[in-house]
Motif scaffolding. Structure first.
Motif, mmCIF file in Angstrom:
data_model
loop_
_atom_site.group_PDB
_atom_site.id
_atom_site.type_symbol
_atom_site.label_atom_id
_atom_site.label_comp_id
_atom_site.label_asym_id
_atom_site.label_seq_id
_atom_site.Cartn_x
_atom_site.Cartn_y
_atom_site.Cartn_z
ATOM 1 N N LYS A 1 0.835 -1.213 0.000
ATOM 2 C CA LYS A 1 0.000 0.000 0.000
ATOM 3 C C LYS A 1 0.865 1.256 0.000
ATOM 4 O O LYS A 1 0.528 2.252 -0.636
ATOM 5 C CB LYS A 1 -0.923 0.010 1.240
ATOM 6 N N GLU B 1 2.015 1.732 -3.455
ATOM 7 C CA GLU B 1 0.897 2.250 -4.240
ATOM 8 C C GLU B 1 0.724 3.761 -4.016
ATOM 9 O O GLU B 1 0.627 4.531 -4.969
ATOM 10 C CB GLU B 1 -0.378 1.536 -3.770
ATOM 11 N N GLU B 2 0.689 4.150 -2.736
ATOM 12 C CA GLU B 2 0.491 5.562 -2.388
ATOM 13 C C GLU B 2 1.645 6.423 -2.889
ATOM 14 O O GLU B 2 1.453 7.535 -3.367
ATOM 15 C CB GLU B 2 0.367 5.716 -0.857
ATOM 16 N N ASN C 1 3.596 5.861 -5.432
ATOM 17 C CA ASN C 1 3.460 6.018 -6.880
ATOM 18 C C ASN C 1 2.369 7.028 -7.224
ATOM 19 O O ASN C 1 2.513 7.827 -8.147
ATOM 20 C CB ASN C 1 3.155 4.668 -7.536
ATOM 21 N N ARG C 2 1.265 6.991 -6.464
ATOM 22 C CA ARG C 2 0.150 7.908 -6.711
ATOM 23 C C ARG C 2 0.608 9.362 -6.518
ATOM 24 O O ARG C 2 0.371 10.222 -7.367
ATOM 25 C CB ARG C 2 -1.006 7.593 -5.755
ATOM 26 N N GLU D 1 -4.984 0.801 3.974
ATOM 27 C CA GLU D 1 -5.008 1.857 2.951
ATOM 28 C C GLU D 1 -4.941 3.237 3.601
ATOM 29 O O GLU D 1 -4.173 4.102 3.175
ATOM 30 C CB GLU D 1 -6.291 1.770 2.104
#
Lengths: 423, 265
Positions: free
Chosen positions: A409, A412-413, A415-416, B248
């Motif tokens: 995660k 992912e974050e 990269n975002r 998340e």
């Protein structure tokens, strides 16, 4: 200097026994007695509530040390390339030379055909380069380098000699110090001449009481601070009666000066009397390991994995994180001992000391040896299943959870955020 | 080949077991066991491997420390060493590496007959790695430190010396001083029979007098280096624990904070 118990004041409370890192205090009846394990580290003095322990200084007057001048740096080169730590030490040496006043920082360059390195030494702060050049000095040998260095120190009498605490520096320095019958302090992480600066450091980073110290003291001894006892305590060592004062210094700790290619200095070619028979070892070959080189000390971001990875394949995820954030892969000792990753990745007391801008600790519980090697990182992010893991004590940001869920995660974050920035 | 080997070893507190009292910021020493220093165990193991191959080899372990360091010699003998010598004297207390190497070199000279000296690279309590090379210097012997591979052929020793990014292959003649690192071997355990014999063994204890030492060369007062101050570093302020409900959200919160601090754009 020795530690003494003032018998009249001792109440037998045993607090000093508990405080002593070296098990050097015995209780004889209700009296604390210092035994031969004492290293005069003075932890007991701080622990005693009754001021019943004191440090005595010997009354032997200091010998004339004024013949010794200048700060020397052993600017280690291998195969015609300067080690990074050599340049760091020129920076630190300049600072010390300023603190003493009216002193030069000098590079001691030993090897064969090293002329091309001299401009670089000037550019990073050397006022003088002492060059010792001979075909016999092409490869490092303990005997060859120790002889020419000892002779040069005897001839030119530097006040301070600094070495990088590399595998070569730590082989050479003790040999030279023993031959000169002077003191040597290993693996220093801080050096001070000026007492005021030293007091500021103590006040900022330690709990030591400095009220008895005079910031305007004219004490010009080199105060050499280093971790000891597996990184559990810091000790400041002095060498008050002998010269030169010698230290090995951890790579990656001191700062280089800004490179100034226009700087120049004085070159002194040193004569020597080395002959082939002086060198009693034969270097058959020097082999560079074929494995991927990780320069942990130079990395701005380090992503480390530990026992919490569960198996060696976990380092694939750590590598992915490192690739995403532009970092290199590190590890705890546990992961190295388990055979999951090569020792060259190990961060900590017995591995590499690092000070990156960001340190990710994934599945690392935070043994004291590991903390000793990374806790001065600018920012520490820890991910661990165990909320009580010691790593969270030093972390700036902590996430309790399964790293196999958390790390993807974060990737992912990250990269975002990067993508948004690039839009 | 009947080699005579001297192994230098040190009894150290197991610094892995040491903790810091979070309230008082002091060391908690209670219950910390004393152990045979790791690198020294590798040094002894390499000597024992030579003895496995050449049973006439004689191994003497020398240590310096308080009377209870005798336990370390018993452990070394239970692993297979032939003899243990303890250097113990109030006069030796507080020695730095220079003074320690004077005492050990005097012991080696008193033993007299030797071919090879093996020591650990460094001890885990001090981490200086200085005593091995300084003993070599006092004895006028050549040295190789950071030894990770060792072989011997007659009077010639071939070793690999570990570098940060590789190794050096070095040839050296006996007698010499070598310092061992953990990559060299895996130390064996004590044997039951070895323990039985070792506890009954006679361990020599030598003081400054037996070593004929000049008292200006050993102990705290003679040591060129002194401890000026010592301290435990101040604990860093507590960081922020992210405890949102989902992974998340935590990852998102982390990146937001990194952005706020301009750590990532």
């Amino acid at each position: 200097m020795a530690i003494q118990v003032i018998n009249d004041k001792c109440r037998g409370c045993k607090l000093c026994v508990k405080a002593c890192p070296f098990d050097a205090i015995d209780m004889v009846g209700k009296l604390a007695v210092i035994n031969e394990k004492c290293t005069a580290c003075a932890q007991c003095i701080a622990a005693c509530p009754f001021d019943a322990i004191e440090q005595t200084t010997s009354d032997e007057g200091p010998v004339d040390l004024s013949a010794y001048k200048d700060v020397w740096v052993y600017t280690e080169q291998r195969a015609g390339k300067l080690m990074n730590v050599a340049l760091e030490l020129l920076g630190e040496g300049s600072k010390l030379a300023n603190e003493i006043g009216d002193r030069k920082v000098c590079a001691l360059l030993i090897g064969h055909e090293t002329d091309h390195l001299i401009p670089e030494l000037y550019a990073y702060g050397a006022d003088v380069v002492y060059q010792i050049d001979d075909p016999l000095l092409k490869n490092y040998t303990t005997d060859g380098y120790a002889k020419v260095m000892t002779d040069a120190i005897r001839e030119f009498k530097p006040e301070i000699v600094l070495f990088g605490a590399t595998h070569i520096g730590r082989d050479l320095a003790p040999r030279v110090a023993a031959r000169l019958d002077t003191g040597l302090t290993a693996d220093c992480t801080r050096l001070d001449v000026n007492t005021g600066n030293y007091i500021n450091y103590l006040n900022k980073y330690t709990t030591l009481d400095t009220s008895g110290m005079d910031p305007n003291s004219d004490d010009k001894n080199l105060k050499q601070t280093r971790p000891a006892f597996g990184g559990n305590i810091m000790a400041t060592i002095i060498c008050p009666k002998k010269r030169p004062q010698m230290s090995t210094v951890r790579p990656g700790v001191m700062s280089k000066l800004e490179k100034d290619p226009s700087r120049t200095g004085e070159l002194i070619k040193v004569n020597h009397s080395l002959s082939k028979s002086d060198i009693r070892t034969e270097v058959v070959e020097v082999v560079k390991a074929a494995k991927e080189l990780v320069s942990l000390t130079d990395a701005e971001i380090i992503c480390s994995g530990g026992r919490g990875l569960g198996d060696p394949s976990g380092f694939e995820l750590i590598k992915k994180l490192a690739d995403t954030v532009g970092g290199v892969v590190g590890s705890s000792r546990a992961a190295v001992d388990a055979g999951w990753i090569d020792h060259s990745h190990q961060v900590g007391q017995t591995g590499t000391t690092v000070k990156p801008k960001i340190y990710f600790a994934c599945g690392i519980s935070g043994a004291i040896q590991h903390l000793a090697g990374m806790q001065t990182s600018d920012l520490i992010i820890a991910i661990n299943k165990d909320p009580d893991a010691p790593i969270f004590e030093v972390a700036d940001y902590g996430i309790v959870g399964d790293l196999y869920k958390v790390v993807p995660k974060i990737i992912e974050e990250w990269n975002r955020v990067k993508e948004e920035h690039n839009k | 080949m009947a080699l005579k080997i001297i192994v230098c070893a040190k009894q150290v507190p197991d610094t892995n077991e040491v903790k810091i009292d979070p309230v008082k910021n002091t060391l908690i020493r209670e219950g910390v066991p004393s152990i045979l220093n790791h690198d020294d165990a590798n040094a002894l193991e390499e000597a024992l491997k030579i003895k496995d191959q050449y049973p006439d080899t004689h191994i003497t372990v020398v240590t310096m420390g308080p009377p209870q360091a005798k336990d370390l010699l018993i452990e070394c003998m239970a692993m297979g060493a032939d003899e243990g010598i303890l250097l113990s004297d109030r006069a030796l207390g507080g020695s730095d590496t220079w003074a320690t190497s004077n005492a050990i070199a005097a012991a080696v000279n008193k033993i007299g007959d030797y071919d090879l000296i093996f020591a650990g690279r460094q001890a885990i309590d001090g981490d200086t790695a200085q005593v091995g090379p300084q003993v070599a210097e006092k004895l006028g012997l050549p040295q190789v430190t950071y030894v990770k591979e060792f072989s011997i052929n007659g009077k010639e020793v071939t070793v690999k010396r570990a570098l940060e990014d590789g190794y050096e292959l070095i040839k050296i003649q006996l007698p010499c001083v070598l310092t061992a690192i953990k990559e060299l071997n895996t130390p064996r355990y004590m044997s039951i029979g070895g323990i039985y014999d070792a506890v009954k063994a006679d361990i020599k204890v030598w003081g400054a007098k037996e070593l004929e030492l000049d008292l200006n060369t050993v102990g705290l007062e003679a040591s060129p280096t002194n401890v000026f101050r010592s301290f435990t570093p101040a604990p860093k302020g507590k960081g922020i624990m992210l405890d949102k409900d989902t992974v998340e959200e935590n990852a998102h919160a982390l990146l937001e904070m990194l952005q706020e601090k301009y750590i990532i754009a």
